[in-house]
Design a protein around this motif. Structure first.
Motif, short mmCIF file in Angstrom:
data_model
loop_
_atom_site.label_atom_id
_atom_site.label_comp_id
_atom_site.label_asym_id
_atom_site.label_seq_id
_atom_site.Cartn_x
_atom_site.Cartn_y
_atom_site.Cartn_z
N GLN A 1 0.95 -1.17 0.09
CA GLN A 1 -0.04 -0.02 0.00
C GLN A 1 0.90 1.19 0.07
O GLN A 1 0.73 2.10 -0.91
N ALA A 2 1.90 1.14 0.73
CA ALA A 2 2.80 2.24 0.83
C ALA A 2 3.56 2.60 -0.37
O ALA A 2 3.56 3.83 -0.81
N LEU A 3 4.05 1.33 -0.98
CA LEU A 3 4.46 1.88 -2.43
C LEU A 3 3.58 2.08 -3.34
O LEU A 3 3.84 3.03 -4.27
N ALA A 4 2.32 1.77 -3.29
CA ALA A 4 1.18 2.45 -4.28
C ALA A 4 1.07 3.82 -4.06
O ALA A 4 1.00 4.68 -5.07
N ASP A 5 1.03 4.16 -2.70
CA ASP A 5 0.73 5.50 -2.27
C ASP A 5 2.06 6.39 -3.08
O ASP A 5 1.78 7.60 -3.38
N LYS A 6 3.22 5.94 -2.84
CA LYS A 6 4.40 6.91 -3.24
C LYS A 6 4.68 6.59 -4.78
O LYS A 6 4.79 7.81 -5.39
N HIS A 7 4.05 5.65 -5.46
CA HIS A 7 4.74 5.60 -6.94
C HIS A 7 3.40 5.71 -7.89
O HIS A 7 3.65 5.87 -8.94
N ALA A 8 2.08 5.36 -7.80
CA ALA A 8 1.42 5.13 -8.42
C ALA A 8 1.00 6.54 -9.34
O ALA A 8 0.99 7.56 -8.76
N ILE A 9 0.70 6.32 -10.85
CA ILE A 9 0.80 7.74 -11.51
C ILE A 9 -0.43 7.07 -12.39
O ILE A 9 -0.29 6.13 -13.17
N PRO A 10 -1.85 7.69 -12.36
CA PRO A 10 -2.87 7.28 -13.11
C PRO A 10 -2.44 7.21 -14.45
O PRO A 10 -1.71 8.13 -15.26
N GLY A 11 -2.66 6.08 -15.42
CA GLY A 11 -2.32 5.82 -16.75
C GLY A 11 -1.10 5.34 -16.95
O GLY A 11 -0.81 4.78 -18.09
N VAL A 12 -0.13 5.64 -16.06
CA VAL A 12 1.31 5.20 -16.36
C VAL A 12 1.85 3.96 -15.42
O VAL A 12 2.13 3.13 -15.89
N LEU A 13 1.54 4.03 -14.16
CA LEU A 13 2.04 2.94 -13.32
C LEU A 13 0.69 2.78 -12.27
O LEU A 13 0.45 3.69 -11.48
N ALA A 14 0.43 1.43 -12.19
CA ALA A 14 -0.92 1.09 -11.25
C ALA A 14 -0.41 0.06 -10.39
O ALA A 14 0.57 -1.02 -10.90
N PHE A 15 -0.86 -0.18 -9.51
CA PHE A 15 -0.81 -1.39 -8.40
C PHE A 15 -1.91 -1.92 -8.38
O PHE A 15 -2.99 -1.29 -7.82
N ALA A 16 -1.95 -3.43 -8.51
CA ALA A 16 -3.27 -4.10 -8.33
C ALA A 16 -3.06 -5.15 -7.22
O ALA A 16 -2.06 -5.68 -7.01
N LYS A 17 -4.15 -5.41 -6.80
CA LYS A 17 -4.27 -6.63 -5.94
C LYS A 17 -5.39 -7.50 -6.60
O LYS A 17 -6.20 -7.37 -6.85
N VAL A 18 -4.69 -8.83 -6.78
CA VAL A 18 -5.90 -10.09 -7.16
C VAL A 18 -5.67 -10.87 -6.22
O VAL A 18 -4.92 -11.86 -5.90
N ASN A 19 -7.41 -10.94 -5.92
CA ASN A 19 -7.29 -12.31 -4.75
C ASN A 19 -7.40 -13.41 -5.69
O ASN A 19 -8.42 -13.76 -6.21
N VAL A 20 -6.61 -14.39 -5.36
CA VAL A 20 -6.66 -15.77 -6.07
C VAL A 20 -7.94 -16.55 -5.91
O VAL A 20 -8.23 -17.52 -6.69
N ASP A 21 -8.45 -16.49 -4.68
CA ASP A 21 -9.64 -17.07 -4.65
C ASP A 21 -10.91 -16.64 -5.33
O ASP A 21 -11.91 -17.43 -5.59
N HIS A 22 -10.93 -15.36 -5.60
CA HIS A 22 -12.01 -14.61 -6.16
C HIS A 22 -12.01 -14.66 -7.79
O HIS A 22 -12.77 -14.52 -8.44
N ALA A 23 -10.57 -14.41 -8.02
CA ALA A 23 -10.32 -14.20 -9.54
C ALA A 23 -9.19 -15.33 -10.04
O ALA A 23 -8.01 -15.25 -10.44
N GLN A 24 -9.91 -16.57 -9.93
CA GLN A 24 -9.07 -17.87 -10.26
C GLN A 24 -8.67 -17.88 -11.65
O GLN A 24 -7.42 -18.48 -11.82
N ASP A 25 -9.52 -17.30 -12.57
CA ASP A 25 -8.92 -17.43 -13.64
C ASP A 25 -7.60 -16.47 -14.04
O ASP A 25 -6.56 -16.96 -14.90
N ALA A 26 -7.68 -15.43 -13.51
CA ALA A 26 -6.24 -14.61 -13.55
C ALA A 26 -5.16 -15.30 -12.99
O ALA A 26 -4.08 -15.35 -13.37
#
Length: 121
Positions: free
Chosen positions: A44-69
């Motif tokens: 979360q801290a890394l996302a808060d520091k580095h995310a730039i809309p459209g350029v750098l995104a941080f995502a979380k994928v719950n493997v139990d909910h998004a098994q396809d991914a």
């Protein structure tokens, strides 16, 4: 709570994020995973520091909910962090993925992506 992390619920949502953002860091996690909970505030801290809309995104994928991914990217351990440029998995600082709650490697990868993102901005 910060909105700098994209919570992904399916492979289609992840693909949409790839289409809209140059660089994407992805945290594949599970609610029941202890190490995932330990590293979550760091991510979360890394996302808060580095995310730039459209350029750098941080995502979380719950493997139990998004098994396809999780299946698409061969995730077999949690947490697993992967990095993408223009929708293709790339190595950052020599790592195509980071498995486990490895804060130093994750921080170094986020710093590298953050620098690349700032150049593109």
């Amino acid at each position: 709570m910060s909105n700098k992390i994209h919570h992904i619920n399916s492979g289609a949502e992840l693909d949409a994020l790839f289409r809209s953002t140059t660089y994407v860091a992805v945290d594949f996690f599970a609610d029941w995973c202890g190490p995932c909970k330990v590293i979550a505030p760091q991510y979360q801290a890394l996302a808060d520091k580095h995310a730039i809309p459209g350029v750098l995104a941080f995502a979380k994928v719950n493997v139990d909910h998004a098994q396809d991914a999780a299946r698409t990217y061969g995730v077999s351990a949690m947490p697993t962090f992967m990095f993408f440029k223009e929708g293709k998995q790339v190595a950052v600082n020599g790592h195509k993925m980071i498995q486990g709650a490895n804060v130093p490697d994750l921080r170094a990868a986020a710093e590298k992506l953050g620098g690349l993102a700032k150049k593109r901005q």
